[in-house]
Design an enzyme around this catalytic site. Structure first.
Site, PDB file in Angstrom:
ATOM      1  N   ASP A   1       0.839  -1.209   0.000  1.00  0.00           N
ATOM      2  CA  ASP A   1       0.000   0.000   0.000  1.00  0.00           C
ATOM      3  C   ASP A   1       0.868   1.250   0.000  1.00  0.00           C
ATOM      4  O   ASP A   1       2.086   1.163  -0.074  1.00  0.00           O
ATOM      5  CB  ASP A   1      -0.990  -0.013   1.165  1.00  0.00           C
ATOM      6  CG  ASP A   1      -0.285  -0.185   2.484  1.00  0.00           C
ATOM      7  OD1 ASP A   1       0.709   0.536   2.714  1.00  0.00           O
ATOM      8  OD2 ASP A   1      -0.705  -1.042   3.288  1.00  0.00           O
TER       9      ASP A   1
ATOM     10  N   LYS B   1      -5.239   1.673  -2.640  1.00  0.00           N
ATOM     11  CA  LYS B   1      -6.398   2.409  -3.132  1.00  0.00           C
ATOM     12  C   LYS B   1      -7.050   1.707  -4.309  1.00  0.00           C
ATOM     13  O   LYS B   1      -6.415   1.018  -5.100  1.00  0.00           O
ATOM     14  CB  LYS B   1      -6.016   3.838  -3.506  1.00  0.00           C
ATOM     15  CG  LYS B   1      -4.908   3.939  -4.527  1.00  0.00           C
ATOM     16  CD  LYS B   1      -4.718   5.395  -4.882  1.00  0.00           C
ATOM     17  CE  LYS B   1      -3.770   5.603  -6.000  1.00  0.00           C
ATOM     18  NZ  LYS B   1      -2.406   5.686  -5.816  1.00  0.00           N
TER      19      LYS B   1
ATOM     20  N   MET C   1      -1.100   7.725  14.823  1.00  0.00           N
ATOM     21  CA  MET C   1      -2.414   8.071  14.255  1.00  0.00           C
ATOM     22  C   MET C   1      -3.107   9.139  15.094  1.00  0.00           C
ATOM     23  O   MET C   1      -4.326   9.125  15.252  1.00  0.00           O
ATOM     24  CB  MET C   1      -3.315   6.824  14.192  1.00  0.00           C
ATOM     25  CG  MET C   1      -2.738   5.711  13.354  1.00  0.00           C
ATOM     26  SD  MET C   1      -3.804   4.267  13.274  1.00  0.00           S
ATOM     27  CE  MET C   1      -3.491   3.509  14.845  1.00  0.00           C
TER      28      MET C   1
HETATM   29  N1  SAH Z   1       2.687  -0.541  11.889  1.00  0.00           N
HETATM   30  C1  SAH Z   1       3.117   0.838  11.819  1.00  0.00           C
HETATM   31  C2  SAH Z   1       2.069   1.788  12.349  1.00  0.00           C
HETATM   32  C3  SAH Z   1       0.802   1.786  11.547  1.00  0.00           C
HETATM   33  S1  SAH Z   1      -0.364   2.945  12.118  1.00  0.00           S
HETATM   34  C4  SAH Z   1       4.440   0.974  12.571  1.00  0.00           C
HETATM   35  O1  SAH Z   1       4.862   0.052  13.275  1.00  0.00           O
HETATM   36  O2  SAH Z   1       5.092   2.013  12.406  1.00  0.00           O
HETATM   37  C5  SAH Z   1      -0.023   4.340  11.086  1.00  0.00           C
HETATM   38  C6  SAH Z   1       0.582   5.448  11.903  1.00  0.00           C
HETATM   39  O3  SAH Z   1       1.953   5.180  12.133  1.00  0.00           O
HETATM   40  C7  SAH Z   1       0.567   6.792  11.242  1.00  0.00           C
HETATM   41  O4  SAH Z   1      -0.652   7.464  11.459  1.00  0.00           O
HETATM   42  C8  SAH Z   1       1.693   7.496  11.961  1.00  0.00           C
HETATM   43  O5  SAH Z   1       1.293   7.945  13.239  1.00  0.00           O
HETATM   44  C9  SAH Z   1       2.664   6.378  12.163  1.00  0.00           C
HETATM   45  N2  SAH Z   1       3.694   6.310  11.104  1.00  0.00           N
HETATM   46  C10 SAH Z   1       3.965   5.269  10.304  1.00  0.00           C
HETATM   47  N3  SAH Z   1       5.019   5.546   9.495  1.00  0.00           N
HETATM   48  C11 SAH Z   1       5.406   6.793   9.834  1.00  0.00           C
HETATM   49  C12 SAH Z   1       6.450   7.646   9.378  1.00  0.00           C
HETATM   50  N4  SAH Z   1       7.286   7.279   8.425  1.00  0.00           N
HETATM   51  N5  SAH Z   1       6.563   8.864   9.966  1.00  0.00           N
HETATM   52  C13 SAH Z   1       5.737   9.259  10.939  1.00  0.00           C
HETATM   53  N6  SAH Z   1       4.741   8.498  11.397  1.00  0.00           N
HETATM   54  C14 SAH Z   1       4.579   7.279  10.858  1.00  0.00           C
END
Ligand code: SAH
Length: 481
Positions: free
Chosen positions: A35, A57, A170
Protein backbone atom coordinates in the site's frame (compact mmCIF):
# COMPACT_ATOMS: atom_id res chain seq x y z
CA UNK A 1 -1.46 -27.27 -1.82
CA UNK A 2 -2.16 -23.93 -0.22
CA UNK A 3 0.50 -21.26 -0.15
CA UNK A 4 2.08 -19.45 2.77
CA UNK A 5 1.36 -15.82 3.56
CA UNK A 6 4.26 -13.83 5.02
CA UNK A 7 3.38 -10.61 6.81
CA UNK A 8 6.42 -8.40 6.45
CA UNK A 9 7.19 -5.30 8.45
CA UNK A 10 8.65 -2.96 5.83
CA UNK A 11 9.82 -0.34 8.35
CA UNK A 12 8.98 3.37 8.48
CA UNK A 13 9.82 4.20 4.86
CA UNK A 14 13.57 4.18 4.14
CA UNK A 15 13.91 0.98 2.08
CA UNK A 16 17.18 -0.11 3.66
CA UNK A 17 15.47 -0.46 7.02
CA UNK A 18 14.02 -3.76 5.84
CA UNK A 19 15.35 -6.86 7.62
CA UNK A 20 17.55 -9.38 5.83
CA UNK A 21 14.89 -12.07 6.15
CA UNK A 22 12.17 -9.79 4.82
CA UNK A 23 14.33 -9.04 1.79
CA UNK A 24 14.79 -12.74 1.06
CA UNK A 25 11.05 -13.42 1.33
CA UNK A 26 10.28 -10.48 -0.93
CA UNK A 27 12.67 -11.82 -3.57
CA UNK A 28 11.04 -15.24 -3.40
CA UNK A 29 7.41 -14.05 -3.51
CA UNK A 30 4.92 -15.04 -6.23
CA UNK A 31 2.41 -12.39 -5.15
CA UNK A 32 3.02 -9.16 -3.19
CA UNK A 33 0.36 -6.99 -1.54
CA UNK A 34 1.43 -3.43 -0.75
CA UNK A 35 0.00 0.00 0.00
CA UNK A 36 0.99 3.67 -0.14
CA UNK A 37 2.94 3.68 3.12
CA UNK A 38 5.34 1.12 1.65
CA UNK A 39 8.29 2.48 -0.33
CA UNK A 40 7.86 1.52 -4.02
CA UNK A 41 11.63 0.90 -4.41
CA UNK A 42 11.09 -2.29 -2.45
CA UNK A 43 9.04 -3.70 -5.30
CA UNK A 44 12.15 -3.78 -7.52
CA UNK A 45 13.40 -6.67 -5.43
CA UNK A 46 10.50 -8.85 -6.59
CA UNK A 47 11.33 -11.54 -9.09
CA UNK A 48 10.22 -11.34 -12.71
CA UNK A 49 6.60 -12.36 -13.09
CA UNK A 50 5.72 -11.65 -9.47
CA UNK A 51 2.16 -10.33 -9.22
CA UNK A 52 2.00 -6.91 -7.51
CA UNK A 53 -1.30 -5.95 -5.91
CA UNK A 54 -1.85 -2.40 -4.64
CA UNK A 55 -4.36 -2.59 -1.81
CA UNK A 56 -3.78 1.03 -0.86
CA UNK A 57 -6.40 2.41 -3.13
CA UNK A 58 -9.09 1.45 -5.54
CA UNK A 59 -9.47 3.28 -8.85
CA UNK A 60 -11.83 5.71 -7.08
CA UNK A 61 -9.04 6.49 -4.57
CA UNK A 62 -10.68 4.81 -1.58
CA UNK A 63 -8.64 2.26 0.30
CA UNK A 64 -9.74 -1.34 -0.09
CA UNK A 65 -11.58 -2.35 3.09
CA UNK A 66 -9.65 -4.61 5.47
CA UNK A 67 -12.07 -7.54 5.04
CA UNK A 68 -11.66 -7.41 1.29
CA UNK A 69 -7.85 -7.42 1.59
CA UNK A 70 -8.06 -10.51 3.78
CA UNK A 71 -10.36 -12.22 1.27
CA UNK A 72 -7.95 -11.38 -1.56
CA UNK A 73 -5.02 -12.81 0.37
CA UNK A 74 -6.95 -15.98 1.07
CA UNK A 75 -7.89 -16.31 -2.59
CA UNK A 76 -4.26 -15.84 -3.67
CA UNK A 77 -3.03 -18.33 -1.07
CA UNK A 78 -5.23 -20.90 -2.75
CA UNK A 79 -3.56 -20.18 -6.09
CA UNK A 80 0.09 -19.34 -5.41
CA UNK A 81 2.83 -20.65 -3.16
CA UNK A 82 4.47 -17.58 -1.69
CA UNK A 83 2.40 -14.55 -0.82
CA UNK A 84 3.88 -11.50 0.84
CA UNK A 85 1.91 -8.78 2.56
CA UNK A 86 4.09 -5.70 3.05
CA UNK A 87 3.02 -3.57 5.98
CA UNK A 88 4.52 -0.32 7.14
CA UNK A 89 6.59 -0.34 10.32
CA UNK A 90 5.97 -3.49 12.32
CA UNK A 91 2.91 -5.59 11.36
CA UNK A 92 1.79 -5.94 14.97
CA UNK A 93 2.06 -2.29 15.95
CA UNK A 94 -1.37 -0.91 15.04
CA UNK A 95 -0.99 -2.64 11.71
CA UNK A 96 -3.92 -5.04 11.91
CA UNK A 97 -1.40 -7.82 11.43
CA UNK A 98 -3.03 -9.82 14.20
CA UNK A 99 -6.43 -9.70 12.53
CA UNK A 100 -4.97 -10.76 9.20
CA UNK A 101 -3.08 -13.63 10.81
CA UNK A 102 -6.17 -14.92 12.59
CA UNK A 103 -8.38 -14.81 9.54
CA UNK A 104 -5.74 -16.63 7.47
CA UNK A 105 -5.40 -19.30 10.14
CA UNK A 106 -9.16 -19.73 10.27
CA UNK A 107 -9.07 -20.57 6.57
CA UNK A 108 -6.34 -23.12 7.18
CA UNK A 109 -3.70 -20.97 5.51
CA UNK A 110 -0.15 -21.10 6.72
CA UNK A 111 1.20 -17.73 7.74
CA UNK A 112 4.31 -16.22 9.30
CA UNK A 113 5.41 -12.79 10.48
CA UNK A 114 8.66 -10.96 9.93
CA UNK A 115 8.88 -8.14 12.44
CA UNK A 116 9.86 -4.71 11.17
CA UNK A 117 11.29 -1.48 12.52
CA UNK A 118 8.30 0.33 13.96
CA UNK A 119 8.00 4.05 13.28
CA UNK A 120 7.31 4.47 17.00
CA UNK A 121 10.96 3.70 17.73
CA UNK A 122 12.88 3.86 14.43
CA UNK A 123 11.06 6.93 13.15
CA UNK A 124 11.89 8.85 16.30
CA UNK A 125 15.52 7.74 16.08
CA UNK A 126 15.76 9.35 12.63
CA UNK A 127 14.62 12.62 14.20
CA UNK A 128 17.33 12.34 16.87
CA UNK A 129 14.95 11.24 19.64
CA UNK A 130 15.88 8.08 21.56
CA UNK A 131 12.79 6.44 22.98
CA UNK A 132 14.53 5.80 26.30
CA UNK A 133 17.53 7.37 28.03
CA UNK A 134 18.81 6.76 31.55
CA UNK A 135 18.41 10.40 32.53
CA UNK A 136 14.94 10.90 31.08
CA UNK A 137 12.85 7.80 30.58
CA UNK A 138 13.08 4.23 31.76
CA UNK A 139 9.92 3.07 30.03
CA UNK A 140 7.86 3.98 27.02
CA UNK A 141 4.25 3.64 25.99
CA UNK A 142 3.00 3.51 22.44
CA UNK A 143 -0.59 4.65 22.26
CA UNK A 144 -3.13 4.93 19.46
CA UNK A 145 -4.40 8.43 18.91
CA UNK A 146 -7.31 7.11 16.92
CA UNK A 147 -9.93 8.03 19.48
CA UNK A 148 -13.01 7.70 17.32
CA UNK A 149 -14.25 4.32 18.37
CA UNK A 150 -15.62 3.62 21.83
CA UNK A 151 -13.43 0.55 22.34
CA UNK A 152 -10.34 2.67 22.27
CA UNK A 153 -11.29 5.05 25.10
CA UNK A 154 -8.03 5.87 26.82
CA UNK A 155 -7.42 6.14 30.53
CA UNK A 156 -6.12 9.75 30.48
CA UNK A 157 -5.59 9.87 34.21
CA UNK A 158 -3.23 6.94 34.03
CA UNK A 159 -1.47 8.20 30.87
CA UNK A 160 -0.91 11.62 32.46
CA UNK A 161 0.86 9.97 35.38
CA UNK A 162 3.24 7.86 33.30
CA UNK A 163 6.89 8.73 33.81
CA UNK A 164 8.11 7.16 30.59
CA UNK A 165 8.10 8.47 27.05
CA UNK A 166 4.62 8.63 25.48
CA UNK A 167 4.32 8.07 21.73
CA UNK A 168 1.02 8.52 19.92
CA UNK A 169 0.51 7.04 16.47
CA UNK A 170 -2.41 8.07 14.26
CA UNK A 171 -2.91 11.03 16.55
CA UNK A 172 -2.62 14.13 14.40
CA UNK A 173 -6.31 14.77 13.87
CA UNK A 174 -6.77 14.54 17.65
CA UNK A 175 -3.69 16.46 18.73
CA UNK A 176 -5.61 19.19 20.52
CA UNK A 177 -7.83 16.69 22.34
CA UNK A 178 -4.83 14.59 23.36
CA UNK A 179 -2.88 17.51 24.81
CA UNK A 180 -5.98 18.91 26.57
CA UNK A 181 -6.81 15.57 28.18
CA UNK A 182 -3.26 15.19 29.45
CA UNK A 183 -3.10 18.75 30.81
CA UNK A 184 -6.51 18.38 32.51
CA UNK A 185 -5.25 15.23 34.16
CA UNK A 186 -2.20 16.93 35.61
CA UNK A 187 0.63 16.23 33.16
CA UNK A 188 3.30 18.93 33.40
CA UNK A 189 2.62 21.67 30.84
CA UNK A 190 6.38 22.04 30.33
CA UNK A 191 6.84 18.43 29.16
CA UNK A 192 8.84 18.55 25.92
CA UNK A 193 6.81 17.33 22.93
CA UNK A 194 7.95 16.57 19.39
CA UNK A 195 6.02 15.90 16.20
CA UNK A 196 7.83 13.94 13.52
CA UNK A 197 6.17 13.73 10.13
CA UNK A 198 7.14 11.25 7.39
CA UNK A 199 10.05 9.94 9.44
CA UNK A 200 12.97 8.40 7.48
CA UNK A 201 11.59 9.78 4.21
CA UNK A 202 12.52 12.71 2.08
CA UNK A 203 9.66 14.72 3.56
CA UNK A 204 10.78 14.12 7.16
CA UNK A 205 10.00 17.17 9.26
CA UNK A 206 10.14 17.72 13.00
CA UNK A 207 8.82 20.44 15.25
CA UNK A 208 9.18 20.64 19.02
CA UNK A 209 7.46 22.51 21.80
CA UNK A 210 5.84 21.78 25.14
CA UNK A 211 2.63 20.06 26.08
CA UNK A 212 1.12 23.53 26.52
CA UNK A 213 2.02 24.95 23.09
CA UNK A 214 2.62 22.00 20.74
CA UNK A 215 -0.83 22.15 19.17
CA UNK A 216 -0.24 25.77 18.23
CA UNK A 217 3.32 25.10 17.03
CA UNK A 218 2.25 22.12 14.92
CA UNK A 219 -0.72 23.93 13.41
CA UNK A 220 1.42 26.89 12.53
CA UNK A 221 3.98 24.63 10.85
CA UNK A 222 1.23 22.81 8.96
CA UNK A 223 2.14 19.41 10.39
CA UNK A 224 -0.21 16.64 9.40
CA UNK A 225 -0.50 12.88 9.11
CA UNK A 226 1.42 10.55 9.09
CA UNK A 227 3.22 11.82 12.15
CA UNK A 228 4.50 10.58 15.46
CA UNK A 229 3.68 12.56 18.57
CA UNK A 230 6.32 12.05 21.24
CA UNK A 231 6.24 13.40 24.78
CA UNK A 232 8.94 13.37 27.43
CA UNK A 233 12.42 14.55 28.36
CA UNK A 234 14.02 12.53 25.55
CA UNK A 235 12.71 15.10 23.06
CA UNK A 236 15.28 17.57 24.42
CA UNK A 237 18.10 15.31 23.18
CA UNK A 238 17.17 15.94 19.57
CA UNK A 239 19.57 18.84 19.07
CA UNK A 240 22.48 16.64 20.04
CA UNK A 241 21.37 13.44 18.37
CA UNK A 242 19.83 14.45 15.07
CA UNK A 243 21.97 13.27 12.20
CA UNK A 244 20.17 12.77 8.91
CA UNK A 245 18.99 16.37 8.70
CA UNK A 246 22.58 17.62 8.62
CA UNK A 247 23.54 15.72 5.48
CA UNK A 248 23.94 17.67 2.23
CA UNK A 249 21.20 15.82 0.34
CA UNK A 250 18.67 15.56 3.17
CA UNK A 251 15.18 16.31 1.93
CA UNK A 252 16.26 15.88 -1.68
CA UNK A 253 15.43 13.04 -3.97
CA UNK A 254 17.24 11.59 -6.92
CA UNK A 255 15.66 9.46 -9.64
CA UNK A 256 17.89 6.98 -11.41
CA UNK A 257 17.71 3.76 -13.41
CA UNK A 258 17.60 0.51 -11.51
CA UNK A 259 21.07 -0.92 -11.11
CA UNK A 260 22.06 -4.29 -9.83
CA UNK A 261 25.22 -2.80 -8.46
CA UNK A 262 24.25 -0.39 -5.73
CA UNK A 263 27.40 1.71 -5.22
CA UNK A 264 25.90 4.98 -6.41
CA UNK A 265 22.56 4.31 -4.76
CA UNK A 266 24.28 3.77 -1.42
CA UNK A 267 26.48 6.83 -1.73
CA UNK A 268 23.45 9.01 -2.40
CA UNK A 269 21.60 7.57 0.58
CA UNK A 270 24.63 8.14 2.81
CA UNK A 271 24.55 11.80 1.77
CA UNK A 272 20.99 11.94 3.10
CA UNK A 273 19.14 11.64 -0.23
CA UNK A 274 16.08 9.61 -1.02
CA UNK A 275 16.58 7.60 -4.18
CA UNK A 276 13.72 6.63 -6.49
CA UNK A 277 14.78 3.79 -8.71
CA UNK A 278 12.95 3.32 -11.97
CA UNK A 279 11.51 -0.12 -12.58
CA UNK A 280 13.88 -2.90 -13.48
CA UNK A 281 14.32 -3.46 -17.26
CA UNK A 282 12.75 -6.64 -18.53
CA UNK A 283 13.57 -8.49 -21.67
CA UNK A 284 10.61 -8.36 -24.03
CA UNK A 285 11.77 -10.07 -27.15
CA UNK A 286 14.50 -11.99 -28.85
CA UNK A 287 15.39 -10.28 -32.09
CA UNK A 288 18.30 -12.30 -33.41
CA UNK A 289 18.87 -11.54 -37.02
CA UNK A 290 19.58 -15.10 -38.00
CA UNK A 291 20.75 -14.41 -41.53
CA UNK A 292 23.66 -12.25 -40.37
CA UNK A 293 26.84 -14.10 -40.97
CA UNK A 294 29.75 -13.69 -38.66
CA UNK A 295 33.14 -12.76 -39.85
CA UNK A 296 35.18 -15.19 -37.84
CA UNK A 297 38.39 -13.43 -38.85
CA UNK A 298 37.32 -10.06 -37.52
CA UNK A 299 36.49 -8.39 -34.24
CA UNK A 300 33.31 -8.85 -32.19
CA UNK A 301 32.33 -6.31 -29.56
CA UNK A 302 29.74 -7.27 -26.93
CA UNK A 303 28.03 -4.34 -25.26
CA UNK A 304 26.06 -6.26 -22.64
CA UNK A 305 25.98 -9.65 -20.92
CA UNK A 306 22.63 -10.88 -22.24
CA UNK A 307 23.79 -10.42 -25.82
CA UNK A 308 26.55 -12.94 -25.14
CA UNK A 309 23.92 -15.50 -24.08
CA UNK A 310 22.06 -14.93 -27.34
CA UNK A 311 25.24 -15.11 -29.35
CA UNK A 312 26.01 -18.52 -27.84
CA UNK A 313 22.47 -19.71 -28.46
CA UNK A 314 22.68 -18.66 -32.07
CA UNK A 315 26.10 -20.24 -32.50
CA UNK A 316 24.86 -23.60 -31.23
CA UNK A 317 21.76 -23.38 -33.44
CA UNK A 318 24.08 -22.98 -36.40
CA UNK A 319 25.99 -26.05 -35.20
CA UNK A 320 29.13 -24.10 -34.43
CA UNK A 321 31.09 -23.75 -31.22
CA UNK A 322 33.83 -21.46 -29.96
CA UNK A 323 36.45 -23.27 -32.09
CA UNK A 324 34.85 -21.64 -35.12
CA UNK A 325 35.89 -18.29 -33.65
CA UNK A 326 39.47 -19.22 -32.86
CA UNK A 327 40.77 -16.32 -34.97
CA UNK A 328 38.21 -13.78 -33.72
CA UNK A 329 39.16 -10.95 -31.40
CA UNK A 330 36.51 -10.48 -28.69
CA UNK A 331 36.00 -7.08 -27.10
CA UNK A 332 33.71 -6.03 -24.27
CA UNK A 333 32.15 -2.85 -22.90
CA UNK A 334 31.60 -2.88 -19.16
CA UNK A 335 32.56 -5.06 -16.27
CA UNK A 336 29.46 -7.27 -16.33
CA UNK A 337 29.90 -8.02 -20.00
CA UNK A 338 33.50 -9.02 -19.45
CA UNK A 339 32.46 -11.26 -16.57
CA UNK A 340 29.86 -13.05 -18.67
CA UNK A 341 32.42 -13.65 -21.42
CA UNK A 342 34.84 -15.03 -18.83
CA UNK A 343 32.12 -17.44 -17.71
CA UNK A 344 32.18 -18.78 -21.26
CA UNK A 345 35.89 -19.42 -20.85
CA UNK A 346 36.87 -16.48 -23.08
CA UNK A 347 39.12 -13.56 -22.21
CA UNK A 348 38.38 -10.35 -24.11
CA UNK A 349 41.28 -9.02 -26.14
CA UNK A 350 40.27 -5.49 -25.26
CA UNK A 351 38.00 -4.31 -22.46
CA UNK A 352 36.45 -0.85 -22.46
CA UNK A 353 34.70 0.83 -19.54
CA UNK A 354 32.28 2.73 -21.78
CA UNK A 355 31.20 3.00 -25.38
CA UNK A 356 32.91 6.38 -25.57
CA UNK A 357 36.18 4.81 -24.62
CA UNK A 358 35.72 2.15 -27.29
CA UNK A 359 34.93 4.73 -29.98
CA UNK A 360 37.74 7.08 -29.11
CA UNK A 361 40.27 4.28 -29.16
CA UNK A 362 39.07 2.68 -32.40
CA UNK A 363 40.09 3.97 -35.82
CA UNK A 364 37.55 4.04 -38.68
CA UNK A 365 39.32 1.14 -40.35
CA UNK A 366 39.11 -1.02 -37.27
CA UNK A 367 35.52 0.05 -36.73
CA UNK A 368 34.64 -1.20 -40.21
CA UNK A 369 36.06 -4.54 -39.20
CA UNK A 370 34.13 -4.72 -35.88
CA UNK A 371 30.77 -6.39 -35.42
CA UNK A 372 28.94 -4.76 -32.55
CA UNK A 373 26.51 -7.08 -30.78
CA UNK A 374 24.09 -5.54 -28.33
CA UNK A 375 20.52 -5.05 -27.20
CA UNK A 376 18.14 -2.86 -29.21
CA UNK A 377 18.41 0.24 -27.01
CA UNK A 378 22.21 -0.06 -27.11
CA UNK A 379 22.33 -0.27 -30.86
CA UNK A 380 19.93 2.69 -31.09
CA UNK A 381 22.50 4.70 -29.17
CA UNK A 382 25.06 3.86 -31.86
CA UNK A 383 22.60 4.89 -34.55
CA UNK A 384 22.36 8.35 -33.05
CA UNK A 385 26.09 9.06 -33.01
CA UNK A 386 28.11 11.15 -35.43
CA UNK A 387 30.69 8.45 -35.77
CA UNK A 388 29.03 5.69 -37.75
CA UNK A 389 29.34 2.10 -36.65
CA UNK A 390 28.71 -0.03 -39.76
CA UNK A 391 28.13 -3.54 -38.42
CA UNK A 392 25.53 -3.85 -35.73
CA UNK A 393 23.70 -6.98 -34.67
CA UNK A 394 20.73 -6.52 -32.35
CA UNK A 395 20.09 -9.53 -30.18
CA UNK A 396 17.12 -8.58 -28.02
CA UNK A 397 14.98 -5.76 -26.73
CA UNK A 398 14.57 -4.60 -23.15
CA UNK A 399 11.93 -2.28 -21.76
CA UNK A 400 10.93 -0.57 -18.52
CA UNK A 401 7.44 -1.99 -18.51
CA UNK A 402 6.40 -0.59 -15.14
CA UNK A 403 7.94 2.88 -15.35
CA UNK A 404 5.88 4.87 -12.89
CA UNK A 405 5.53 8.55 -13.81
CA UNK A 406 6.06 9.59 -10.19
CA UNK A 407 9.45 7.86 -10.10
CA UNK A 408 10.90 10.48 -12.43
CA UNK A 409 8.45 13.39 -12.02
CA UNK A 410 8.78 13.68 -8.25
CA UNK A 411 12.56 13.63 -7.73
CA UNK A 412 14.43 16.93 -7.52
CA UNK A 413 17.05 15.68 -9.95
CA UNK A 414 17.62 12.71 -12.25
CA UNK A 415 20.89 10.89 -12.76
CA UNK A 416 21.86 8.62 -15.66
CA UNK A 417 25.13 6.73 -15.36
CA UNK A 418 25.10 5.30 -18.89
CA UNK A 419 23.50 5.54 -22.30
CA UNK A 420 21.62 2.27 -22.02
CA UNK A 421 19.75 3.45 -18.92
CA UNK A 422 19.04 6.75 -20.65
CA UNK A 423 17.74 5.10 -23.80
CA UNK A 424 15.52 2.62 -21.98
CA UNK A 425 14.02 5.51 -20.06
CA UNK A 426 13.46 7.82 -23.04
CA UNK A 427 11.90 4.98 -25.04
CA UNK A 428 9.02 4.78 -22.57
CA UNK A 429 8.06 8.45 -22.66
CA UNK A 430 5.29 9.93 -24.78
CA UNK A 431 5.62 13.40 -26.41
CA UNK A 432 3.97 15.21 -23.47
CA UNK A 433 6.25 13.47 -21.03
CA UNK A 434 9.28 14.39 -23.12
CA UNK A 435 8.22 18.03 -22.86
CA UNK A 436 7.93 17.69 -19.08
CA UNK A 437 11.33 16.06 -18.96
CA UNK A 438 12.95 19.11 -20.53
CA UNK A 439 12.14 21.02 -17.33
CA UNK A 440 13.90 18.55 -15.08
CA UNK A 441 17.50 18.69 -13.97
CA UNK A 442 19.30 15.73 -15.49
CA UNK A 443 22.85 14.85 -14.55
CA UNK A 444 24.68 12.45 -16.88
CA UNK A 445 28.03 10.78 -16.88
CA UNK A 446 29.57 11.00 -20.33
CA UNK A 447 28.73 12.67 -23.63
CA UNK A 448 27.06 9.66 -25.28
CA UNK A 449 24.59 9.48 -22.43
CA UNK A 450 24.05 13.20 -22.80
CA UNK A 451 23.41 12.87 -26.53
CA UNK A 452 20.52 10.47 -25.91
CA UNK A 453 18.69 13.40 -24.27
CA UNK A 454 20.07 16.19 -26.44
CA UNK A 455 18.85 14.38 -29.57
CA UNK A 456 15.34 14.94 -28.19
CA UNK A 457 16.03 18.58 -27.38
CA UNK A 458 16.38 17.90 -23.67
CA UNK A 459 19.25 19.71 -21.94
CA UNK A 460 21.51 17.85 -19.52
CA UNK A 461 24.15 18.68 -16.94
CA UNK A 462 27.57 17.08 -17.33
CA UNK A 463 29.83 16.14 -14.44
CA UNK A 464 33.37 17.48 -14.35
CA UNK A 465 34.82 13.98 -14.32
CA UNK A 466 33.45 10.54 -14.96
CA UNK A 467 33.63 9.47 -11.33
CA UNK A 468 30.98 8.87 -8.69
CA UNK A 469 32.56 11.53 -6.48
CA UNK A 470 32.12 14.04 -9.27
CA UNK A 471 28.48 13.02 -9.72
CA UNK A 472 27.75 13.45 -6.01
CA UNK A 473 29.43 16.83 -6.02
CA UNK A 474 27.39 17.97 -9.04
CA UNK A 475 24.11 16.71 -7.60
CA UNK A 476 24.71 18.48 -4.27
CA UNK A 477 25.49 21.70 -6.11
CA UNK A 478 22.50 21.49 -8.44
CA UNK A 479 19.81 20.59 -5.90
CA UNK A 480 20.91 23.35 -3.56
CA UNK A 481 20.83 26.05 -6.24
N1 SAH B 1 2.69 -0.54 11.89
C1 SAH B 1 3.12 0.84 11.82
C2 SAH B 1 2.07 1.79 12.35
C3 SAH B 1 0.80 1.79 11.55
S1 SAH B 1 -0.36 2.95 12.12
C4 SAH B 1 4.44 0.97 12.57
O1 SAH B 1 4.86 0.05 13.28
O2 SAH B 1 5.09 2.01 12.41
C5 SAH B 1 -0.02 4.34 11.09
C6 SAH B 1 0.58 5.45 11.90
O3 SAH B 1 1.95 5.18 12.13
C7 SAH B 1 0.57 6.79 11.24
O4 SAH B 1 -0.65 7.46 11.46
C8 SAH B 1 1.69 7.50 11.96
O5 SAH B 1 1.29 7.94 13.24
C9 SAH B 1 2.66 6.38 12.16
N2 SAH B 1 3.69 6.31 11.10
C10 SAH B 1 3.97 5.27 10.30
N3 SAH B 1 5.02 5.55 9.50
C11 SAH B 1 5.41 6.79 9.83
C12 SAH B 1 6.45 7.65 9.38
N4 SAH B 1 7.29 7.28 8.42
N5 SAH B 1 6.56 8.86 9.97
C13 SAH B 1 5.74 9.26 10.94
N6 SAH B 1 4.74 8.50 11.40
C14 SAH B 1 4.58 7.28 10.86
Amino acid sequence: MKGTVTLIGAGPGEPELLTVKALRKLKEADVVFYDRLVNPNLLNFCKEGCELIDVGKKPNHHPIPQGEIEQLMIAKANEAQKIVRLKSGDPYVFGRGGEEGISLRQQGIDFEVIPGVTSAIGGLAYAGIPITHRDFASSFHVVTGHLKSKDSELDWQMLAKMEGTLVFLMGMSELETITNHLLENGKDAKTPVGIVQWATRKEQRTVTGTLANIYEVATEAGMSSPSLIVMGGVVSLRDELKFIEERPLFGKSVGMPYTHQKVMYHQLIDQGATVHEFSKPVEVSYLAETNKSYNAEGRILFTNPTSIDYFVKQMIQEEKDWRYFSQTLFLTVGHHTEKRLNEQGILPTERYATIEEFLSETSDNLLADTQVIGSKEMTEVFDGLDKKVPNIWTTHEERLLHLDEASWQEPDILFFPNSKGAKLFINELNPRELTDLADKKIVVMGSITGQVFEAQGIPVIYTAEKTLASVIEKIIKEVNK
